[in-house]
Design a protein around this motif. Structure first.
Motif, short mmCIF file in Angstrom:
data_model
loop_
_atom_site.label_atom_id
_atom_site.label_comp_id
_atom_site.label_asym_id
_atom_site.label_seq_id
_atom_site.Cartn_x
_atom_site.Cartn_y
_atom_site.Cartn_z
N LEU A 174 1.05 -14.60 -20.77
CA LEU A 174 0.00 -15.46 -20.04
C LEU A 174 -0.56 -16.35 -21.05
O LEU A 174 -1.06 -17.50 -20.57
CB LEU A 174 -1.22 -14.72 -19.23
CG LEU A 174 -0.33 -13.96 -17.97
CD1 LEU A 174 -1.64 -13.21 -17.48
CD2 LEU A 174 0.28 -14.70 -17.27
N ALA A 181 -0.49 -20.59 -20.54
CA ALA A 181 -1.46 -21.41 -20.74
C ALA A 181 -1.51 -22.66 -21.77
O ALA A 181 -1.81 -23.83 -21.43
CB ALA A 181 -3.03 -20.67 -21.04
N GLU A 225 0.97 -24.92 -20.38
CA GLU A 225 0.42 -25.63 -19.23
C GLU A 225 -0.65 -26.84 -19.78
O GLU A 225 -0.36 -27.79 -19.17
CB GLU A 225 -0.22 -24.72 -18.25
CG GLU A 225 0.45 -23.84 -17.53
CD GLU A 225 -0.18 -22.70 -16.68
OE1 GLU A 225 0.31 -22.00 -15.74
OE2 GLU A 225 -1.31 -22.46 -17.37
N ARG A 226 -1.39 -26.44 -20.77
CA ARG A 226 -2.31 -27.46 -21.47
C ARG A 226 -1.36 -28.67 -22.02
O ARG A 226 -1.74 -29.87 -21.47
CB ARG A 226 -3.20 -26.74 -22.45
CG ARG A 226 -4.08 -26.11 -21.85
CD ARG A 226 -5.14 -25.51 -22.87
NE ARG A 226 -4.54 -24.76 -23.78
CZ ARG A 226 -4.50 -23.50 -23.81
NH1 ARG A 226 -5.27 -22.87 -22.76
NH2 ARG A 226 -3.85 -22.69 -24.79
N THR A 235 -3.93 -24.88 -15.53
CA THR A 235 -4.14 -23.55 -16.11
C THR A 235 -4.65 -22.51 -15.20
O THR A 235 -5.44 -22.64 -14.36
CB THR A 235 -4.86 -23.60 -17.58
OG1 THR A 235 -6.30 -24.03 -17.04
CG2 THR A 235 -4.25 -24.55 -18.44
N GLY A 236 -4.22 -21.47 -15.27
CA GLY A 236 -4.61 -20.06 -14.68
C GLY A 236 -4.13 -20.04 -13.27
O GLY A 236 -4.69 -19.17 -12.44
#
Length: 296
Positions: free
Chosen positions: A53, A57, A60-61, A67-68
């Motif tokens: 995870l 993240a 995703e950034r 995120t999350g």
């Protein structure tokens, strides 16, 4: 050309990328690419895979996804399958040199939402080689299963550039000659975009990392990863929970640089065409389309 019997090899863990990339770099000068060469017929399978995870993240950034979220971004299984693809493409039996290999197209089918906390089975194989007007392309297929069900699959093509007499297939309406799509956003890309995406994804091809290493393969500066460009566009555009994505990487995005994201709709995720162009010259870098799965 000899024909090998297809085999399945089950892995006990995710292959370490650094040794694979080093092996691929060392073997690259020995490769003599051609479309009729033999290629690995092994299907690599990794069961019991769980997503890190923290790495998710970071991905995703750098790509612009929220995120999350409970579900994986539509492009993230490609990152999960990348080490398996590198194990196949860095070996002696793969006829294309890993150094300078360029990602040219990807087709993705996501059949359902993919929870980030699930357990999955990954499978990767080389589907074949085809001639290209600039060299030879390899097709690589990745599948993600939840239990017995394929929940996500992709087919990517990678180009090794070399002298060839192949002619490009005829196109009815070449996408680079179409009218630009309505501009939705302009992005200024920093010179370290390739390094940041490489750290999050594990794809540290030298053409993406630094101007000096990119020049060794004919690029004036480092270029953005194709998968970063499509992920960034899809983060802006949105996709249905069950979706089909097709994207073609038309020309490299030099770093640093400024690009314009265009799309047919307002990014509501219902589907439609999208593209990435140079902000100053309008050069088409990426063209793609999102649709529902199954097709209406």
């Amino acid at each position: 050309m000899t024909t090998a019997t297809p085999t399945t090899s089950t892995l006990t863990g995710v292959p370490a990328l650094a040794p694979l990339l080093a092996r691929g770099a060392l073997l690259s000068p020995l490769k003599r690419p051609r479309p009729d060469a033999d290629f690995p017929r092994t299907r690599l399978v990794l069961p019991g895979l769980r997503v890190d995870l923290a790495r998710l993240a970071a991905y995703e950034r750098v790509c612009g996804f929220p995120t999350g979220a409970d579900a994986l971004p539509v492009t993230y299984p490609h990152v999960l399958g990348f080490p398996l693809a590198m194990r196949l493409m860095s070996g002696r039996g793969f006829p294309l040199p890993l150094l300078g290999l360029v990602h040219t197209t990807i087709g993705i089918t996501r059949r359902t939402v993919i929870p980030a906390t699930g357990a999955y089975e990954l499978a990767v194989r080389v589907e074949g080689l085809t001639p290209h007007r600039r060299g030879t392309e390899a097709s690589v297929v990745t599948e993600l299963r939840a239990g017995a069900d394929v929940v996500w699959e992709s087919r990517s093509t990678y180009l090794a550039r070399h002298r060839t007499t192949a002619r490009p297939p005829a196109e009815e309406t070449p996408s680079e000659h179409r009218e630009p799509l309505p501009a939705r956003a302009e992005w200024r890309l920093a010179g370290d975009t390739g390094r940041r995406y490489g750290a999050a994804s594990g794809d540290r091809n030298p053409i993406h990392l630094h101007p000096l290493t990119a020049r060794l393969f004919g690029f004036p500066r480092a270029i953005a990863h194709g998968m970063w460009t499509v992920a960034r566009c899809l983060a802006e555009h949105g996709t249905p929970d069950a979706a089909v994505v097709r994207a073609e990487f038309r020309s490299p995005v030099l770093l640093p640089g400024t690009v314009t994201y265009g799309a047919e709709d307002d990014g509501g995720g219902a589907g439609g065409r999208f593209e990435l162009r140079g902000a100053r010259d309008g050069r088409l870098h990426l063209s793609g389309e999102v649709g529902p799965y199954p097709a209406a």
